[in-house]
Enzyme design. Structure first.
Site, PDB file in Angstrom:
ATOM      1  N   GLY A 115       0.764  -1.224   0.056  1.00  0.00           N
ATOM      2  CA  GLY A 115      -0.142  -0.010   0.013  1.00  0.00           C
ATOM      3  C   GLY A 115       0.808   1.329   0.055  1.00  0.00           C
ATOM      4  N   GLY A 125       2.452   3.718   1.899  1.00  0.00           N
ATOM      5  CA  GLY A 125       2.905   3.913   2.938  1.00  0.00           C
ATOM      6  C   GLY A 125       3.180   5.373   3.182  1.00  0.00           C
ATOM      7  N   GLY A 174       6.466   7.450   6.977  1.00  0.00           N
ATOM      8  CA  GLY A 174       5.694   8.307   5.651  1.00  0.00           C
ATOM      9  C   GLY A 174       6.177   9.612   5.195  1.00  0.00           C
ATOM     10  NE  ARG A 186       4.187   9.252  -6.678  1.00  0.00           N
ATOM     11  CZ  ARG A 186       4.676   7.896  -6.342  1.00  0.00           C
ATOM     12  NH1 ARG A 186       5.950   7.590  -6.745  1.00  0.00           N
ATOM     13  NH2 ARG A 186       3.820   7.135  -5.513  1.00  0.00           N
ATOM     14  NE  ARG A 188       1.350   2.118  -6.762  1.00  0.00           N
ATOM     15  CZ  ARG A 188       2.442   2.684  -6.719  1.00  0.00           C
ATOM     16  NH1 ARG A 188       3.544   1.987  -6.585  1.00  0.00           N
ATOM     17  NH2 ARG A 188       2.507   3.969  -6.333  1.00  0.00           N
ATOM     18  CG  ASP A 196       5.413  -2.623  -4.766  1.00  0.00           C
ATOM     19  OD1 ASP A 196       6.515  -3.743  -4.850  1.00  0.00           O
ATOM     20  OD2 ASP A 196       6.044  -1.700  -3.900  1.00  0.00           O
ATOM     21  CG  ASN A 197       8.092  -0.095  -6.841  1.00  0.00           C
ATOM     22  OD1 ASN A 197       7.091   0.425  -6.372  1.00  0.00           O
ATOM     23  ND2 ASN A 197       9.391  -0.469  -6.480  1.00  0.00           N
ATOM     24  CG  ASP A 234       6.888   3.593  -6.827  1.00  0.00           C
ATOM     25  OD1 ASP A 234       6.142   4.749  -6.681  1.00  0.00           O
ATOM     26  OD2 ASP A 234       6.525   2.927  -5.939  1.00  0.00           O
TER      27      ASP A 234
HETATM   28  P1  AMP Z   1       9.210   1.428  -2.296  1.00  0.00           P
HETATM   29  O1  AMP Z   1      10.214   0.570  -2.176  1.00  0.00           O
HETATM   30  O2  AMP Z   1       9.574   3.071  -2.265  1.00  0.00           O
HETATM   31  O3  AMP Z   1       8.376   1.077  -3.531  1.00  0.00           O
HETATM   32  O4  AMP Z   1       8.313   1.158  -1.022  1.00  0.00           O
HETATM   33  C1  AMP Z   1       7.907   0.016  -0.621  1.00  0.00           C
HETATM   34  C2  AMP Z   1       6.922   0.185   0.299  1.00  0.00           C
HETATM   35  O5  AMP Z   1       7.431   0.874   1.217  1.00  0.00           O
HETATM   36  C3  AMP Z   1       5.687   1.051  -0.168  1.00  0.00           C
HETATM   37  O6  AMP Z   1       4.439   0.483   0.205  1.00  0.00           O
HETATM   38  C4  AMP Z   1       6.174   2.262   0.455  1.00  0.00           C
HETATM   39  O7  AMP Z   1       4.825   3.031   0.509  1.00  0.00           O
HETATM   40  C5  AMP Z   1       6.713   1.793   1.744  1.00  0.00           C
HETATM   41  N1  AMP Z   1       7.721   2.906   2.321  1.00  0.00           N
HETATM   42  C6  AMP Z   1       8.685   3.347   1.834  1.00  0.00           C
HETATM   43  N2  AMP Z   1       9.121   4.347   2.675  1.00  0.00           N
HETATM   44  C7  AMP Z   1       8.350   4.574   3.562  1.00  0.00           C
HETATM   45  C8  AMP Z   1       8.334   5.520   4.728  1.00  0.00           C
HETATM   46  N3  AMP Z   1       9.216   6.469   4.978  1.00  0.00           N
HETATM   47  N4  AMP Z   1       7.355   5.512   5.374  1.00  0.00           N
HETATM   48  C9  AMP Z   1       6.208   4.689   5.234  1.00  0.00           C
HETATM   49  N5  AMP Z   1       6.114   3.663   4.219  1.00  0.00           N
HETATM   50  C10 AMP Z   1       7.000   3.898   3.431  1.00  0.00           C
HETATM   51 MG    MG Z   2       6.708   1.349  -4.575  1.00  0.00          MG
END
Ligand code: AMP
Ligand code: MG
Length: 520
Positions: free
Chosen positions: A103, A105, A138, A195, A202, A272-273, A282
């Site tokens: 989700g 995050g 977040g 964005r 996704r 997810d990306n 992403d």
């Molecule tokens: P990503 O590798 O950036 O695609 O992130 C993978 C997952 O981790 C996604 O669900 C992001 O929303 C979550 N995520 C990454 N960084 C953070 C953060 N600093 N706080 C909360 N969720 C995060």
């Molecule tokens: Mg992601």
């Protein structure tokens, strides 16, 4: 803010089931595709940069962009009328493993803006915790936000399908990150990027309900995606699911072929990306190939397995499409249409790659053996440790009747390897010249085609890092200057040669330049 008030039509949250629970508390969200959650206000939002093209696309005007209210909204402290913030629920395969619910995050969508007959979802990244934050804050640091902002727009101007970026806002707050995951957390300036895309769905959006056996929700989501994001399939009748899957496959093929053309390595091709619209999405530990190496990945988290290295992005995209096919298979009576879509991915990728090959090498058309000619050139770039962007760009300057290898001089990183490959390169240029002459294109047409396929300016990792270093010292002009160059990547821009240089020696092993962690 505009002549006419912005018009939001938040179809995603209006048409699809949402989480009955409110607030950002961490939880599993079942039977729902989103959770209502507001951005967490920040101390001192300040606009650092914006994209003039996206401002125009959204029908905003520049005076408002410069006004106080804009940074408030796009830093997460205020909403325009009609905005209805939410975080999306999705899952994903990460590095080959099913990761369950992920989700948004730290992404919060504000609404779907209707402008110029198009629908644009506006989404803040780094706007505070959501139910999907899994214990993290977040937030996003300035360095990763600068990278996402610049690369989104650079890719667009290169002609690569991508999500866009409207704005980059400094939060005036500190975010703590352990950049190398080595027990040395440090405070860094925080930022929020807005964005923009027609859809942020996704592959993982479909995988999550499928993984839970929630076929009703999966069916509803596919129907929604076709209605909203693939209006061209409205009349496809019984074929709509098959046509939709095929479209996702071919769009993904087009996107990855462009990545290979410009030397872009995504770095984290988890499902997810992967955008359901075939947009690059992403921007994390991505990188640009400088000395040509198909084995290279900028992502230090992936340094061992190199799953997401440059040369295998096509295979990984295919693997990801197979995961999507499995997820949506309950909607298909038999597997044939799904297999047909996957086959269409391969066929389309090959077509696109040939099309790019013809343009990059300055040929009039593709004939048998041209792929070997290309493979040999790439092999020489690798052997000679040569800069991919500079080498391809220089090819347009070679006289096919009397090729001179000196034209490629600026592309060499390693003097010792230069000597080894020079004779082979000279021979390759001779064969390439003959091939070019055989197609008898007018030289100015050939040159223009080549220069439209081989960019002069790409977002070299160290160029982004220089802009970040300045921004961290409080000077955001480096971001604006760089964006300005990247808005015209195929033009020769006199006086801006410094942006089209080989990676300087200081950047070879510097974090953020050749190695990037996922910490952001
Ligand atoms: P990503 O590798 O950036 O695609 O992130 C993978 C997952 O981790 C996604 O669900 C992001 O929303 C979550 N995520 C990454 N960084 C953070 C953060 N600093 N706080 C909360 N969720 C995060
Ligand atoms: Mg992601």
């Amino acid at each position: 803010m505009r002549n006419n008030e912005p018009h939001f039509d938040n179809r995603f949250v209006q048409a699809l089931p949402g989480d009955p629970e409110r607030g950002p508390g961490r939880r599993e969200v079942r039977g729902a595709l989103w959770s209502a959650v507001s951005p967490t206000p920040v101390a001192a939002p300040r606009l650092l940069a914006y994209s003039p093209e996206v401002v125009a696309l959204l029908g905003f005007n520049e005076s408002v962009v410069q006004g106080e209210g804009f940074a408030q909204v796009f830093g997460g402290n205020a909403l325009y009328a009609g905005m209805q913030p939410w975080a999306a629920n999705y899952g994903g395969h990460q590095f080959g493993q099913w990761a369950g619910q992920l989700g948004d995050g730290r992404a919060i969508s504000l609404g779907e803006l209707l402008a110029g007959g198009q629908r644009w979802e506006l989404q803040l990244k780094g706007a505070g915790p959501t139910p999907y934050s899994r214990g993290a804050d977040g937030r996003a640091v300035l360095r990763s936000s600068v990278r996402e902002f610049l690369c989104s727009e650079a890719m667009h101007h290169l002609g690569v399908p991508t999500t866009r970026a409207l704005s980059l806002v400094a939060t005036g707050e500190t975010v703590v990150r352990d950049m190398f995951y080595d027990g040395n957390p440090q405070g860094e300036p925080g930022a929020v990027v807005c964005r923009v895309a027609p859809s942020f769905l996704r592959f993982g959006s479909f995988e999550l309900p499928a993984s839970r056996g929630d076929i009703a929700l999966l069916t509803q989501l596919v129907a929604f995606c076709i209605d909203r994001d693939y209006p061209e399939l409205a009349d496809a009748g019984a074929q709509r699911h098959a046509r939709w899957f095929e479209q996702v496959c071919t769009r993904t093929a087009v996107m990855v072929a462009h990545w290979m053309r410009v030397g872009f390595v995504h770095g984290v091709m988890n499902t997810d990306n992967m955008s359901i619209l075939g947009l690059t999405i992403d921007y994390g530990p991505y990188g640009w190939v400088e000395d040509y190496d198909p084995e290279w990945t900028p992502n230090t988290t992936d340094a061992q397995g190199r799953r997401y290295r440059f040369g295998t992005q096509m295979q990984v995209a295919y693997w990801n499409l197979v995961r999507l096919a499995q997820a949506v298979s309950p909607l298909f009576e038999d597997a044939a249409p799904l297999q047909a879509g996957l086959d269409a991915f391969r066929t389309r990728f090959e077509q696109e790659q040939r099309h790019h090959l013809v343009a990059k090498l300055g040929l009039g058309r593709f004939v048998e053996g041209d792929d070997t000619l290309m493979a040999q050139f790439l092999q020489l770039l690798h052997e000679g440790e040569m800069d991919m962007t500079l080498a391809f760009r220089a090819l347009a300057e070679v006289d096919p009747a009397a090729p001179d290898v000196a034209v490629l001089e600026a592309a060499f990183y390693a003097p010792d390897k230069r000597g080894q490959v020079l004779p082979k390169l000279q021979d390759w240029l001779r064969r390439h010249g003959q091939r070019v002459l055989a197609d008898a294109q007018a030289p100015e047409v050939r040159r223009a085609t080549m220069n439209a396929a081989n960019p002069k300016y790409v977002l070299r990792n160290w160029l982004a890092q220089e802009a970040i270093d300045r921004a961290e010292q409080g000077d955001s002009a480096g971001i604006t200057d760089l964006l300005d160059v990247l808005r015209h990547p195929y033009d020769d821009q006199p006086g801006r040669e410094a942006f089209a240089r080989r990676r300087p020696e200081w950047a070879r092993e510097r974090a953020g330049c050749s190695m990037l962690s996922c910490s952001s």
